[in-house]
Design a protein around this motif. Structure first.
Motif, PDB file in Angstrom:
ATOM      1  N   ARG A 165       0.840  -1.184   0.142  1.00 48.71           N
ATOM      2  CA  ARG A 165      -0.266   0.069   0.024  1.00 48.71           C
ATOM      3  C   ARG A 165       0.746   1.354  -0.022  1.00 48.71           C
ATOM      4  NH1 ARG A 165      -4.267   0.892   4.949  1.00 48.71           N
ATOM      5  NH2 ARG A 165      -2.118   1.282   5.963  1.00 48.71           N
ATOM      6  N   THR A 205       0.887   4.011  -2.870  1.00 50.76           N
ATOM      7  CA  THR A 205       0.688   5.602  -2.402  1.00 50.76           C
ATOM      8  C   THR A 205       1.609   6.484  -2.900  1.00 50.76           C
ATOM      9  OG1 THR A 205      -0.755   4.786  -0.425  1.00 50.76           O
ATOM     10  CG2 THR A 205       0.165   7.013  -0.297  1.00 50.76           C
ATOM     11  N   ASN A 226       1.311   6.763  -6.577  1.00 48.21           N
ATOM     12  CA  ASN A 226       0.307   7.786  -6.992  1.00 48.21           C
ATOM     13  C   ASN A 226       0.536   9.342  -6.726  1.00 48.21           C
ATOM     14  OD1 ASN A 226      -1.460   5.809  -7.987  1.00 48.21           O
ATOM     15  ND2 ASN A 226      -2.276   5.252  -6.161  1.00 48.21           N
TER      16      ASN A 226
END
Length: 409
Positions: free
Chosen positions: A81, A85, A88
């Protein structure tokens, strides 16, 4: 963990142990004097604060004392994750063409390149050599085929957008205005003379093939061919010796008209553009661009490996002259900066998603221990400061509570 982080970890742990020693010692001798109670309160609260911050810091990277306590080992458990993250975040805040173009708008790349090329010996030699080697390593490590495709695609794109007719007209107009077209016409006449001399038999064959039987039987076809050839030789000779020859004058008028039409005639400009596009798609031009890319890449590698040699001789003088032009010519400076800005924005637009995917997949590919070690090495020293601060702040809070207790009771 690196040495600095390891040293801070020892200091933070040592401070916690020291607070424990002070606490148990002050607790033993608390009845001796009321002031020792403040020392005990400080040490007790400092231990609590230090242990709490130790737990919080440790829980980021691993399970405290190896116990599988919920919501601990946060970074290893959430590495995928975190990678998504981070990817992005890069995509939404950095790898956006509009943002990159805005950032590049204030970057004077041409000026920097110009200053370096004009004075390559300025600045620190070690820094220059290090930067050159880094550039060489980067160029050498890039995907040659993909980078070559990008370069050739950029060249073709720029060539397709180039207005070729206007500068051709301006150049021709300037040549005519400064009366520098004479050698061009003379060269054309000499070329025509050589061409006529080499292909005289072709003219004779044409006249012979088109002559009727009577002309061939009487030999008039040979006489006619001689007259045509001699007339052409005489015309070229007269044009070569007489600057005021009517054909030369007509040629000059045609060149002046051509210069004007290249700048203003839509039909001619369209034909020039179509010719340009046909040339770009020609296999010979593609091979030439391939060769230019390979030569340029080899030259860049050679220059980056040995910048002193690259700046020597006529090539170095030419680079210095280019550097001076980049500093003095605002139009050239602006065009180069615009090209760099578009190139970077184009790379981001074309390969931004691939960069984001690379970041995400790289982090996903790391094992839990690898990402833990890397993050801990990056921020471990600051996290140990949190433990020290927590110990000291906790101690001060303990003293304040102990004092407040005495006031109330």
């Amino acid at each position: 963990m690196n040495n600095a982080g390891r040293d801070m970890k020892i200091i933070a742990t040592g401070l916690l142990v020291l607070m424990a020693v002070i606490y148990f010692t002050s607790r033993t001798f608390e009845e001796v004097h009321p002031a020792i109670g403040f020392v005990r309160a400080f040490a007790e609260a400092a231990m609590i604060g230090g242990i709490a911050d130790w737990f919080a810091v440790t829980a980021l990277f691993r399970h405290p004392m190896g116990l599988p306590i919920p919501h601990t080992a946060i970074i290893p458990r959430n590495k995928d994750r975190i990678g998504d993250t981070l990817a992005n975040f890069l995509k939404n805040n950095f790898l956006v063409s509009r943002i990159v173009a805005q950032r590049m708008h204030g970057v004077d790349l041409a000026g920097g390149v110009g200053r370096f090329l004009k004075s390559p010996s300025g600045g620190e030699g070690r820094l220059r050599m290090g930067a050159s080697r880094l550039i060489g390593d980067i160029i050498g490590s890039l995907d040659q085929d993909r980078l070559g495709s990008m370069f050739k695609g950029a060249v073709k794109t720029q060539a397709k957008e180039l207005d070729l007719a206007t500068p051709m007209g301006q150049i021709l107009e300037s040549v005519m205005a400064e009366n520098r077209h004479g050698p061009l016409i003379d060269s054309t006449i000499k070329w025509a003379y050589r061409t006529l001399d080499a292909n005289e038999y072709v003219i004779r064959a044409i006249v012979h093939d088109r002559a009727n039987t009577v002309m061939r039987w009487t030999g008039l076809d040979d006489r006619l061919a001689n007259e045509v050839v001699d007339g052409l030789y005489k015309l070229l000779a007269d044009m070569a010796t007489d600057p005021e020859h009517p054909v030369r004058a007509k040629t000059e008028e045609s060149l002046v008209q051509l210069a004007q039409e290249l700048k203003s005639d839509p039909a001619l400009r369209q034909r020039v553009n179509e010719w340009k596009l046909e040339m770009i798609e020609n296999p010979a031009i593609a091979n030439w661009i391939d060769g230019m890319w390979e030569s340029g890449r080899e030259a860049l590698l050679k220059a980056s490996r040995d910048p002193e040699a690259a700046m020597a001789g006529h090539f170095g003088d030419a680079l210095m002259q280019l550097g001076s032009s980049l500093q003095k010519d605002p139009l050239l400076n602006r065009q180069l900066n615009r090209f760099a800005r578009r190139a970077v924005a184009g790379v981001v637009a074309s390969y931004g998603d691939n960069i984001v995917k690379l970041v995400s997949e790289t982090i996903r590919g790391w094992d839990a221990q690898t990402i833990t070690d890397r993050v801990e090495n990056a921020v471990g020293r600051d996290l140990q400061y949190i433990r020290v601060n927590g110990t000291l702040v906790g101690g001060l809070v303990g003293v304040m509570l102990h004092l407040l207790n005495h006031w109330i009771y």
